[in-house]
Write an enzyme that holds these catalytic residues in place. Structure first.
Site, mmCIF file in Angstrom:
data_model
loop_
_atom_site.group_PDB
_atom_site.id
_atom_site.type_symbol
_atom_site.label_atom_id
_atom_site.label_comp_id
_atom_site.label_asym_id
_atom_site.label_seq_id
_atom_site.Cartn_x
_atom_site.Cartn_y
_atom_site.Cartn_z
ATOM 1 N N GLU A 169 39.949 44.343 -35.177
ATOM 2 C CA GLU A 169 38.509 44.583 -34.960
ATOM 3 C C GLU A 169 38.003 43.989 -33.652
ATOM 4 O O GLU A 169 36.985 44.443 -33.129
ATOM 5 C CB GLU A 169 37.694 44.045 -36.144
ATOM 6 C CG GLU A 169 37.631 42.540 -36.315
ATOM 7 C CD GLU A 169 38.757 41.946 -37.153
ATOM 8 O OE1 GLU A 169 39.839 42.569 -37.241
ATOM 9 O OE2 GLU A 169 38.568 40.842 -37.717
ATOM 10 N N LYS A 171 0.077 37.055 -29.073
ATOM 11 C CA LYS A 171 -0.095 35.605 -28.900
ATOM 12 C C LYS A 171 1.222 34.819 -28.914
ATOM 13 O O LYS A 171 1.434 33.962 -28.050
ATOM 14 C CB LYS A 171 -1.050 35.064 -29.974
ATOM 15 C CG LYS A 171 -1.512 33.635 -29.743
ATOM 16 C CD LYS A 171 -2.533 33.524 -28.626
ATOM 17 C CE LYS A 171 -3.900 33.962 -29.114
ATOM 18 N NZ LYS A 171 -4.844 34.151 -28.014
ATOM 19 N N HIS A 188 43.837 40.583 -35.925
ATOM 20 C CA HIS A 188 42.477 41.091 -36.105
ATOM 21 C C HIS A 188 42.214 42.249 -35.137
ATOM 22 O O HIS A 188 41.685 42.016 -34.037
ATOM 23 C CB HIS A 188 41.461 39.981 -35.835
ATOM 24 C CG HIS A 188 41.422 38.924 -36.879
ATOM 25 N ND1 HIS A 188 40.622 39.010 -37.990
ATOM 26 C CD2 HIS A 188 42.091 37.748 -36.990
ATOM 27 C CE1 HIS A 188 40.782 37.930 -38.737
ATOM 28 N NE2 HIS A 188 41.676 37.154 -38.157
ATOM 29 N N CYS A 234 44.227 40.385 -41.583
ATOM 30 C CA CYS A 234 44.551 38.951 -41.667
ATOM 31 C C CYS A 234 44.650 38.512 -43.136
ATOM 32 O O CYS A 234 45.628 38.838 -43.798
ATOM 33 C CB CYS A 234 43.557 38.125 -40.873
ATOM 34 S SG CYS A 234 44.258 36.556 -40.367
#
Ligand code: GLN
Length: 537
Positions: A509, A189, A507, A381
């Site tokens: 990553e 639904k 960074h 960082c």
């Protein structure tokens, strides 16, 4: 050029971004050039000024754009090159429209949502198409169907699809099919209602991606097909993954979603060969080795706050055929329990980026524990700044050393405000952002891991290592293994008399992918595994 629009229904957090990215993987593997973009209906110009509690991670691109974390999925799952034009917010749209109005570009007209705002949204789709020269542009609309703020975006894509004509644009709706425990049933639904909501504004989805906990059986698929007015084969099951988000492309391929997309868009592209991707999954499901990594953070209860960090750790695991169990360690718990109790038995310790003072001393304790106990450490960082503060206080003899960010009166501000930041007063988009070159020192562990001497990495920070303390640190045994090419900014530090103690001002990553794990994460997991292995012999 073909266009795919991805909308979401019923609830948020369904993984629209992942679905869009996974479809991108499949289409790329069929030899098509794909480009992805995200529209976010909030009024912030970008998510850079939002707290992780509101928004999760801020994902940074090469050009310094601070964007939604879904762009991270796009970069990890595909080869698409992203820039600030790939993420559009309502804030940006209104900023442009209002600037145009002041410049008199609409002179004589009443400026309205339709057509001025919707045209501006459509311009961005066209602009990206032209810029990327992709075969297929995939546009994800943030938020959930029915949200007031999403309406201009939905209207814009409805008009756009009409303009480019049948066979050139399709709508994919990602919806939720909940399992009701008491009834022992999946319920359709909410999906029916969400599709009805879309049709009310003139959008009839071509494909429904059904997020569910249990498999959809034939009867249920028939029901969804009938009530939502999509063909049976366009009801796609996207069940919760067992092991990893990297299973999603394979799941969608099994459902023949990419075949259907190609058919609807009249794209003649051979079937995708996903063998390499299957090998990645194999390493995730049945790795040869296992290791536990502690991530010491401040937003640790939020799954999305360190998204790219967690992914990059997993990639480091793939590179070493090593399954990684990530332990989320609350920095303040270290302050309360002590490092020994909170960190014992971990194969490696990672301190990610962050802002604000809460938990800082806990992170410093974590760095100290890692350094003294010779546990592999990776700082990112803020994690590098923390490592420097710890080293200053306990090795270099600089009592009371701190970062200017947290203690402006410190006697030894070993981390200080960058020169270029001193005159900055505005908050949005004003940090040192985006890709910057970094020169690596010959003979360093960094140069060995990267296999290069000049690399580019992404940044997002206001503070930096204070050069007044460089000589003192070097004398105490720290190696500054990466700097900006002019030598002025410290980018990477390492301790040579430690199995693995590295930290970067950038960074890494944001540049890691499952099929191209980042060298620092690869080295970190290798060291963590070697360490555990050695200890158990
Ligand atoms: N708060 C620190 C700075 O601005 C670190 C930022 C970060 O970790 N991204 O320099």
């Amino acid at each position: 050029m073909k266009y795919i629009f991805v909308t979401g229904g019923v609830v948020s957090s369904l993984g629209k971004g992942l679905t869009a990215a996974a479809l991108g993987t499949l289409l790329e593997n069929r030899g098509l050039k794909v480009c992805l973009q995200k529209f976010d209906p909030y009024l912030n110009v970008d998510p850079g000024t939002m707290s992780p509690y509101q928004h999760g991670e801020v994902y940074v691109l090469d050009d310094g754009a601070e964007t939604d974390l879904d762009l991270g999925h796009y970069e990890r799952f595909t080869n698409t090159k992203l820039s600030r034009i790939n993420n559009l917010t309502s804030g940006q749209v209104y900023q442009t429209v209002l600037n145009n109005e002041r410049e008199g570009k609409y002179l004589g007209k009443t400026v309205q949502v339709i057509p001025h705002v919707t045209d501006e949204i459509q311009n961005r789709i066209i602009q990206l198409g032209e810029h990327s020269k992709a075969d297929v542009v995939i546009t994800e609309i943030g938020g959930t169907t029915g949200d007031i703020e999403g309406l201009p975006f939905l209207e814009a894509i409805r008009e756009f699809a009409l303009d480019v004509g049948v066979g050139n644009a399709i709508f994919i709706h990602v919806t939720y099919v909940p399992f009701i425990k008491a009834a022992g049933e999946l319920k359709t639904k909410p999906t029916q209602q969400s599709v009805a909501k879309l049709r009310e504004i003139g959008i009839a989805p071509h494909i429904l991606v059904c997020r569910c906990e249990k498999p959809l059986d034939k009867e249920l698929r028939q029901k969804i097909s009938l009530f939502c007015n999509v063909p049976y084969e366009a009801v796609i099951e996207e069940k919760d993954v067992d092991h990893s988000i990297y299973e999603v492309p394979l799941m969608l391929q099994r459902e023949r979603m990419d075949d259907l997309v190609c058919k609807l868009l009249h794209l003649d592209a051979p079937g995708s060969d996903m063998t390499h991707w299957q090998e990645i999954i194999r390493k995730l499901i049945a790795p040869q080795h296992r290791v536990r990594i502690g991530v010491v953070g401040k937003y640790i209860e939020l799954q999305d706050a360190y998204k790219s960090v967690y992914e990059a750790i997993i990639h480091g695991g793939i590179a070493n055929d090593c399954g990684v169990a990530i332990e989320q360690v609350e920095a303040e718990d270290i302050e309360k329990l002590g490092a020994e109790k909170a960190l014992k038995g971990l194969g490696g310790i990672l301190v990610p980026g962050g802002f604000g003072e809460r938990g800082i001393e806990g992170k410093i304790l974590a760095a100290q524990y890692a350094r003294e106990r010779k546990v592999p450490y990776l700082g990112l960082c803020l994690g590098m700044q923390i490592a420097c503060i710890e080293f200053a206080r306990h090795v270099a003899g600089l009592e009371g050393a701190h970062s200017f960010e947290f203690s402006p009166d410190s006697k030894h501000p070993v981390i200080a405000l960058m020169n270029e930041q001193k005159k900055v007063t505005k908050k949005g988009g004003t940090m040192r952002l985006g890709s910057q070159p970094c020169q690596l020192v010959v003979g360093s562990r960094a140069a060995q891991l990267y296999g290069a001497f000049l690399v580019n990495e992404r940044h997002r920070h206001r503070y930096e290592f204070n050069n007044a303390y460089r000589a003192r640190f070097e004398k105490a045994g720290m190696v500054f293994s990466g700097t900006s090419p002019d030598g002025l900014l410290v980018e990477l530090i390492e301790l040579p008399d430690h199995p693995f103690f590295m930290a970067s001002q950038f960074h890494p990553e944001f540049l890691s992918k499952p099929n191209h794990p980042h060298p620092l994460f690869k080295g970190f997991i290798a060291a963590a595994h070697a360490q555990i292995h050695q200890k158990s012999i």
